[in-house]
Design a protein around this motif. Structure first.
Motif, mmCIF file in Angstrom:
data_model
loop_
_atom_site.group_PDB
_atom_site.id
_atom_site.type_symbol
_atom_site.label_atom_id
_atom_site.label_comp_id
_atom_site.label_asym_id
_atom_site.label_seq_id
_atom_site.Cartn_x
_atom_site.Cartn_y
_atom_site.Cartn_z
ATOM 1 N N ILE A 4 -12.158 -38.743 31.541
ATOM 2 C CA ILE A 4 -13.007 -39.018 30.371
ATOM 3 C C ILE A 4 -13.905 -37.824 30.024
ATOM 4 O O ILE A 4 -14.122 -37.534 28.850
ATOM 5 C CB ILE A 4 -13.819 -40.321 30.556
ATOM 6 N N ILE A 5 -14.400 -37.109 30.992
ATOM 7 C CA ILE A 5 -15.288 -35.968 30.725
ATOM 8 C C ILE A 5 -14.528 -34.877 29.974
ATOM 9 O O ILE A 5 -15.024 -34.339 28.975
ATOM 10 C CB ILE A 5 -15.916 -35.433 32.035
ATOM 11 N N GLU A 6 -13.325 -34.578 30.419
ATOM 12 C CA GLU A 6 -12.505 -33.562 29.754
ATOM 13 C C GLU A 6 -12.114 -34.013 28.343
ATOM 14 O O GLU A 6 -12.127 -33.216 27.403
ATOM 15 C CB GLU A 6 -11.249 -33.258 30.588
ATOM 16 N N ILE A 11 -12.837 -33.628 22.381
ATOM 17 C CA ILE A 11 -13.255 -34.307 21.138
ATOM 18 C C ILE A 11 -14.413 -33.535 20.511
ATOM 19 O O ILE A 11 -14.456 -33.325 19.298
ATOM 20 C CB ILE A 11 -13.669 -35.783 21.424
ATOM 21 N N GLU A 12 -15.335 -33.104 21.362
ATOM 22 C CA GLU A 12 -16.471 -32.287 20.910
ATOM 23 C C GLU A 12 -15.974 -31.028 20.189
ATOM 24 O O GLU A 12 -16.467 -30.668 19.114
ATOM 25 C CB GLU A 12 -17.294 -31.918 22.148
ATOM 26 N N SER A 34 -1.934 -38.491 22.918
ATOM 27 C CA SER A 34 -1.254 -37.624 23.894
ATOM 28 C C SER A 34 -1.906 -37.678 25.277
ATOM 29 O O SER A 34 -1.235 -37.482 26.284
ATOM 30 C CB SER A 34 -1.223 -36.178 23.394
ATOM 31 N N GLU A 35 -3.192 -37.972 25.333
ATOM 32 C CA GLU A 35 -3.928 -37.936 26.602
ATOM 33 C C GLU A 35 -3.978 -39.274 27.326
ATOM 34 O O GLU A 35 -4.099 -39.306 28.543
ATOM 35 C CB GLU A 35 -5.373 -37.469 26.360
ATOM 36 N N GLU A 138 -16.713 -46.798 26.137
ATOM 37 C CA GLU A 138 -17.631 -45.648 26.220
ATOM 38 C C GLU A 138 -17.059 -44.461 25.464
ATOM 39 O O GLU A 138 -17.755 -43.816 24.667
ATOM 40 C CB GLU A 138 -17.849 -45.281 27.691
ATOM 41 N N LEU A 139 -15.792 -44.155 25.678
ATOM 42 C CA LEU A 139 -15.151 -43.017 25.016
ATOM 43 C C LEU A 139 -15.092 -43.229 23.505
ATOM 44 O O LEU A 139 -15.438 -42.329 22.728
ATOM 45 C CB LEU A 139 -13.737 -42.801 25.568
#
Length: 151
Positions: A4-6, A11-12, A34-35, A138-139
């Protein structure tokens, strides 16, 4: 969802690019699909002007006939009225559900707000039953917040 962090970092990067908003929305759809293996359809719906309906914008996945969704109809239409996330782990248990295809088993919809107004949403369909967790919410909330800055 271990990465999730990556995913948030990517996204950022997409959201802060100088590309047109339509291109950024499409990149978000393509990237998420894709992820995250159980994100089989990813799309954005936005309020259609002053009408009480949503209009499909960018998406990844099989084309849908549901390009216009009246407020209150289906999961997306209910989120347009409730202003709350809606997680459906098994669509067969949902009365007010619009089927986008026989493969879809679950759906999650998270609204996008600008100045407190619900202007649209991100919609994820999965071909798996019960795939979504609090990490997905959250994402998707993170993504909706980022999208609200450039939309």
């Amino acid at each position: 969802m271990d990465n999730i962090i990556e995913i948030k970092k990517q996204i950022e990067r997409i959201c802060s690019s100088q590309k047109p908003k339509e291109e950024k929305l499409q990149q978000i759809c393509d990237y998420l699909a894709s992820e995250i293996s159980y994100y089989d359809w990813v799309g954005f719906y936005f309020k259609n002007g002053d009408k009480k309906e949503l209009k499909l914008a960018q998406f990844f996945g099989e084309p849908t006939e549901h390009t216009i969704i009246p407020f209150g109809k289906g999961i997306c239409g209910q989120v347009a009225l409730s202003n709350k996330n809606f997680v459906v782990q098994d669509v067969s248990e949902q009365d007010n559900y619009i089927s986008c295809g026989w493969k879809v088993k679950s759906e999650i919809v998270v609204p996008i707000f600008i100045d407190g107004q619900n202007i649209g949403q991100i919609d994820i369909d999965s071909h798996s039953i019960n795939p979504f967790s609090s990490k997905d919410e959250e994402l998707l909330e993170f993504i909706c917040k980022k999208v609200s800055f450039f939309i």
